[in-house]
Write a protein that holds these residues in place. Sequence first.
Motif, PDB file in Angstrom:
ATOM      1  N   ASN A 243       0.865  -1.175   0.000  1.00 46.83           N
ATOM      2  CA  ASN A 243       0.000   0.000   0.000  1.00 46.83           C
ATOM      3  C   ASN A 243       0.900   1.223   0.000  1.00 46.83           C
ATOM      4  O   ASN A 243       1.762   1.372   0.874  1.00 46.83           O
ATOM      5  CB  ASN A 243      -0.907   0.014   1.234  1.00 46.83           C
ATOM      6  CG  ASN A 243      -1.941  -1.074   1.186  1.00 46.83           C
ATOM      7  OD1 ASN A 243      -2.573  -1.289   0.158  1.00 46.83           O
ATOM      8  ND2 ASN A 243      -2.115  -1.778   2.284  1.00 46.83           N
ATOM      9  N   VAL A 244       0.700   2.093  -0.979  1.00 47.16           N
ATOM     10  CA  VAL A 244       1.519   3.300  -1.117  1.00 47.16           C
ATOM     11  C   VAL A 244       0.695   4.499  -0.655  1.00 47.16           C
ATOM     12  O   VAL A 244      -0.381   4.763  -1.191  1.00 47.16           O
ATOM     13  CB  VAL A 244       1.981   3.491  -2.579  1.00 47.16           C
ATOM     14  CG1 VAL A 244       2.831   4.736  -2.704  1.00 47.16           C
ATOM     15  CG2 VAL A 244       2.735   2.262  -3.067  1.00 47.16           C
ATOM     16  N   SER A 245       1.210   5.203   0.348  1.00 50.29           N
ATOM     17  CA  SER A 245       0.555   6.417   0.852  1.00 50.29           C
ATOM     18  C   SER A 245       1.077   7.618   0.084  1.00 50.29           C
ATOM     19  O   SER A 245       2.279   7.886   0.076  1.00 50.29           O
ATOM     20  CB  SER A 245       0.839   6.598   2.343  1.00 50.29           C
ATOM     21  OG  SER A 245       0.193   5.604   3.078  1.00 50.29           O
ATOM     22  N   VAL A 246       0.152   8.322  -0.562  1.00 47.50           N
ATOM     23  CA  VAL A 246       0.501   9.483  -1.377  1.00 47.50           C
ATOM     24  C   VAL A 246      -0.282  10.689  -0.857  1.00 47.50           C
ATOM     25  O   VAL A 246      -1.512  10.681  -0.872  1.00 47.50           O
ATOM     26  CB  VAL A 246       0.158   9.233  -2.865  1.00 47.50           C
ATOM     27  CG1 VAL A 246       0.534  10.429  -3.707  1.00 47.50           C
ATOM     28  CG2 VAL A 246       0.827   7.962  -3.372  1.00 47.50           C
ATOM     29  N   PRO A 247       0.417  11.718  -0.370  1.00 49.30           N
ATOM     30  CA  PRO A 247      -0.290  12.896   0.131  1.00 49.30           C
ATOM     31  C   PRO A 247      -0.917  13.693  -1.012  1.00 49.30           C
ATOM     32  O   PRO A 247      -0.356  13.777  -2.096  1.00 49.30           O
ATOM     33  CB  PRO A 247       0.791  13.707   0.841  1.00 49.30           C
ATOM     34  CG  PRO A 247       2.075  13.214   0.299  1.00 49.30           C
ATOM     35  CD  PRO A 247       1.859  11.830  -0.206  1.00 49.30           C
ATOM     36  N   ARG A 248      -2.080  14.243  -0.733  1.00 50.97           N
ATOM     37  CA  ARG A 248      -2.741  15.099  -1.725  1.00 50.97           C
ATOM     38  C   ARG A 248      -2.027  16.441  -1.791  1.00 50.97           C
ATOM     39  O   ARG A 248      -1.296  16.818  -0.887  1.00 50.97           O
ATOM     40  CB  ARG A 248      -4.204  15.290  -1.344  1.00 50.97           C
ATOM     41  CG  ARG A 248      -4.967  13.989  -1.432  1.00 50.97           C
ATOM     42  CD  ARG A 248      -6.418  14.189  -1.139  1.00 50.97           C
ATOM     43  NE  ARG A 248      -7.095  12.888  -1.171  1.00 50.97           N
ATOM     44  CZ  ARG A 248      -8.346  12.721  -0.826  1.00 50.97           C
ATOM     45  NH1 ARG A 248      -9.084  13.746  -0.428  1.00 50.97           N
ATOM     46  NH2 ARG A 248      -8.875  11.514  -0.876  1.00 50.97           N
TER      47      ARG A 248
END
Length: 109
Positions: free
Chosen positions: A30-35
């Motif tokens: 799971n890759v967390s990508v900030p908006r």
Amino acid sequence: MSNLIYLVGRLDDNPNMKSLSDERKFVTINVSVPRQYKNEDGIYETDCIPCSISSGIANNVYEYCKVGDLIGIKGRIQMKEQEDNLGNKNNVIEIVVDKFTYLSSQKEK
């Protein structure tokens, strides 16, 4: 037509190795990508995007990467049917990774 996606983000959890019935292995991450914008509370929200990695790079990702590592991926979007706990089938979007780039580890606190 094109189905291509690039993501840069941090691993939300440690890679998870899974095996298929024909003994092929793949890794899910799971890759967390900030908006790029803040919400009404002044906080940058983060999207957690499920990705699947197969072939030779799966073993390296599983062995060397850990939660918090900064990574880059190139892949494609794929629809996948999943069954929930009640037996209902739902379509889920996942990213199938073609190229994986390790960028840096998270600094120890």
